[in-house]
Scaffold this motif. Sequence first.
Motif: not given
Length: 453
Positions: A132-133, A373-375, A430-431, A434
């Motif tokens: 997830n990173k 996954n933020p990336e 995504k922002e 989240l």
Amino acid sequence: MARCIYCGTEYNLSESDIIPDALTNARILNRNVCKTEHNNKFSDLFEYKIISELAFLTNSLDIKSSKSSSYPKYEATYNIAGLEYPVKLSSETQLFRGKKLRSKDGKHLMGLLSDIEDIAEDPNKVEQIDINKLEIEEKIQINTSIFYSQEMFRMVSKIAYEWYCLKNDISDKYDDFMDIINFITHGIGHPVYIIEDAGIINYFRQNTIFASHCIIGYLSQDNNVYVLLSLFGAALYKVKVCKFNPQLCKNTCMLQELTINSERKEILYGNPASLLHDVQNSFIPNKIINGITVMIPINPLDTSLQQKLFLSSIYQLMESGQVVETREPTKNSLGIIMNNIEYLMNQSIIHKKALKRFVKEHIIDSKESIILNPEGTKNRNVFMFYIVYLIGKYLEEIKDIKQINQLIEGHLGKQNSEYIINDDFSVKLKERILKDKDYSVVLTQGARLIMDW
């Protein structure tokens, strides 16, 4: 008596999928093809290869055979933590659900920590990573030569011939069609061209639904019968079906569109003149507004008018004698096909089947809470997660796809069901998700609503 349109036999006739079942969600059948010699054999001769080579595309478009319980597998390479892992899968969610991945160099193995520790010769060499990173990159090798292959040309000819026979109630073998029959069955001759005219390609895109198959039949001024086939909107083929025979063919100007959400649209005319006459009589003559002559439909609710105008324009363009065609790969035609594939892979259309599949694979089948996954979350997946999020956040039940599109339009300002998903768009969505600390719960709620739909 009905007979096979390839050999004339009256025995053991079957239902032939005009477009192979694995390439469309909107099946159309020709019931006048003998089962063994001219239905089953075509699968082995050319259809299977096309289906296999286009698996990456049909998988992305949520298309699978009605005879299969799973979506087609495609080959891809995933770049994870600087290493490449080649895999063959039907869903990217299979990557980290019990599947062990061996790196391209053969020196690394990735999987669940417990599984890797059990088989590792030296547990000290096992490294734990949090996917997830990590930024995960997917690479798909596209074999563009398949669009110019003999197998593709024979399949396209088979689609054109069987479709034209269906629309003209032809239920026997006739000498008029021997040229195309010989090409389909034995590969003799060459009745197929690829259109590499960017103007016509763009005109198809503007007037057809995303990723649909569009088939057009027309009689040329020199009395040849042609069929145009836009396959997913990726490539446009022109097939010479036969010399015109008025005793056989009652419809010589027609269009049918088959969409990925299983819809079918069609218009049929006896000849181009009838189409042009109908189009001309669909508008108020000489309507002048502020000194400008404009075309106003007599019946604004006529949903077929756009198709009639499209077919009329395509006929005139094809008869202009200025259309660029090829049988071999050219820089121009390859560029058009790659551009079209990129367009198909980076855009999404919302329909019930796609939503249910996404939810099942990415949320329902997951044994843990959903953590984005933020990336490295795929752009298309971010978009789908956002739709599920909106449904979970704002709906109590799902009535129809129109309700979902209205919900999306209210938050994205779009006016149709097609969305171009680029990096910037994906990051913004995504922002938004989240920012909500309870997004995982909301996603689960949205998933339940979709599965109950």
